[in-house]
Design an enzyme around this catalytic site. Structure first.
Site, PDB file in Angstrom:
ATOM      1  N   TYR A  52      53.206  39.040  37.860  1.00 13.38           N
ATOM      2  CA  TYR A  52      52.042  38.533  37.117  1.00 13.38           C
ATOM      3  C   TYR A  52      50.761  39.182  37.651  1.00 13.38           C
ATOM      4  CZ  TYR A  52      48.083  35.463  36.115  1.00 13.38           C
ATOM      5  OH  TYR A  52      46.843  34.990  35.757  1.00 13.38           O
ATOM      6  N   SER A  72      41.914  37.681  37.480  1.00 12.59           N
ATOM      7  CA  SER A  72      42.239  36.571  38.380  1.00 12.59           C
ATOM      8  C   SER A  72      41.996  36.995  39.820  1.00 12.59           C
ATOM      9  CB  SER A  72      43.716  36.225  38.188  1.00 12.59           C
ATOM     10  OG  SER A  72      44.185  35.428  39.246  1.00 12.59           O
ATOM     11  N   LYS A 118      47.744  41.901  35.968  1.00 16.63           N
ATOM     12  CA  LYS A 118      46.278  41.775  35.972  1.00 16.63           C
ATOM     13  C   LYS A 118      45.646  43.030  36.560  1.00 16.63           C
ATOM     14  CE  LYS A 118      45.908  37.804  34.039  1.00 16.63           C
ATOM     15  NZ  LYS A 118      45.433  37.781  32.650  1.00 16.63           N
TER      16      LYS A 118
END
Ligand code: NAD
Ligand code: UFG
Length: 333
Positions: free
Chosen positions: A148, A124, A152
């Site tokens: 989050y 992302s 990643k």
């Protein structure tokens, strides 16, 4: 190729399944259905004319994954499975570390045990943290502002170390900007549970009357109209980016990170105008305070994907909004 899609019944996974199946690949879906439905398989059959196998299971179940990789003679994996809500990750970081980190480690063990060495990972633009410059290319420093995003980044770093330790791995981390829109059939799309966090599904629910108005988070950013600017990429373009990456991966050992975006930023008010065109009337909105943690502008330098994969986004903002609206209407009772 025989390709396993973890998280294959989810939003991006299901659109990628369409593109890969229609390109003649054998596609197998693996999902624990924590954020999607098994009936996606029926809708994919309507679109592609093929009933894709679905293995219902958790990516942390290493034995089930290894059996699946063997049973279907898988040659490449696209790893979509994971949790993605920033706010939830702040409230419950362990949930995110368990799903996104442990899940990936289990997948890598299963791939190692079965000799599968080609992996595309759903990363992302969040791995860039707050932008230092625009457009963001792959050389931009990485950082993260929430659990989050950290998952990643940690997964990308794990994959980098793995590829460096063993030259037989072929790994591409695809850094998505803002996926939006739906397949033109209206059969698959994004259907979040509860109140949507993201702009596109929120606008779609305002359009159906499920919500009274859009709250625009801030109009005092240093952008053309003061509202936040993002790089919205049609989910079918994104899906085609995965097909291009898989094609490229076979001849490309090692690790690489590639932006998937359009290179074009649009403000929230430009998005409201585009969605209003799609629904044929003005979308109601009101301006409110900035949302905590938001950045003014974020958009990609997408030239690496073009040079390396021969891929670029083809669909425009109106395609994104009209497809999102068609899907929303078909799924509102
Ligand atoms: P999604 O929630 O629609 O799809 C994820 C799928 O993974 C769901 O079907 C869910 O049931 C499944 N899943 C979750 N945890 C699992 C587990 N432990 N085992 C098996 N299945 C599991 O989300 P999406 O928008 O399709 O996102 C796919 C991937 O792309 C995610 O990794 C996400 O972080 C990443 N991504 C998404 C966006 C976005 O805005 N949608 C942006 C950047 C990156
Ligand atoms: N926005 C509103 N009102 C809303 C929702 C969003 O004004 O109700 C604005 C935001 O302030 C932002 C823009 O619309 O300016 C886009 O917001 P989204 O929540 O749709 O997307 P973000 O860019 O904030 O975040 C998304 C994903 C993250 C990911 C990030 C970078 O949700 O998980 O892209 O890839 F980390």
């Amino acid at each position: 190729m025989n390709i396993l899609l973890t998280g294959g019944t989810g939003y991006i996974g299901s659109h990628t399944a369409v593109v890969l199946a229609q390109a003649g690949h054998r596609v197998v879906l693996f999902d624990n259905l924590s954020n999607s439905q098994a009936s996606t398989v029926d809708r994919l059959a309507q679109i592609t004319g093929q009933r894709l196998p679905l293995v219902v299971g958790d990516v942390r179940d290493e034995a089930l994954l290894a059996n699946t990789l063997r049973d279907y003679a898988i040659t490449a994996v696209v790893h979509f499975a994971g949790l993605k809500a920033v706010g939830e990750s702040v409230a419950n970081p362990l949930l995110y570390f368990a799903n996104n980190l442990h899940g990936t480690i289990a997948l890598l063990h299963a791939m190692q045990a079965t000799g599968v060495r080609q992996l595309v990972f759903s990363s992302s633009a969040t791995v860039y943290g707050n932008p230092h410059y625009l457009p963001i290319d792959e050389q931009h420093p990485t950082g993260s502002t929430n659990p989050y995003g950290r998952t990643k980044l940690h997964v990308e770093e794990m994959l980098f170390d793995l590829a460096r330790s063993d030259a037989s791995w072929h790994i591409a981390c695809l850094r998505y900007f803002n996926p939006a829109g739906a397949h033109s059939s209206g059969l698959i799309g994004e259907l979040p549970n509860g109140i949507p966090n993201n702009l596109m599904p929120y606008m779609a629910q305002v359009a159906t009357g499920q919500r009274a108005e859009l709250t625009v988070f801030g109009d005092d950013y240093p952008t053309s109209d003061g509202t936040g600017v993002r790089d919205y990429i049609h989910v079918m373009d994104l899906a085609e980016g995965h097909a291009a990456a898989l094609q490229h991966l076979g001849s490309q050992p090692g690790w690489d990170a590639i932006n998937l975006g359009t290179g074009q930023g649009y403000s929230v008010l430009e998005m409201v105008a585009a969605f209003s065109r799609a629904i044929g009337r003005p979308l109601p909105y009101r301006i409110a305070e900035r949302r905590a943690g938001d950045t003014a502008a974020c958009y990609a330098d997408a030239s690496k994907a073009l040079t390396l994969l021969g891929w670029q986004a083809k669909r425009n903002l109106d395609d994104i909004c009209s497809s999102a609206w068609a899907f929303q209407q078909a799924h509102t009772t």
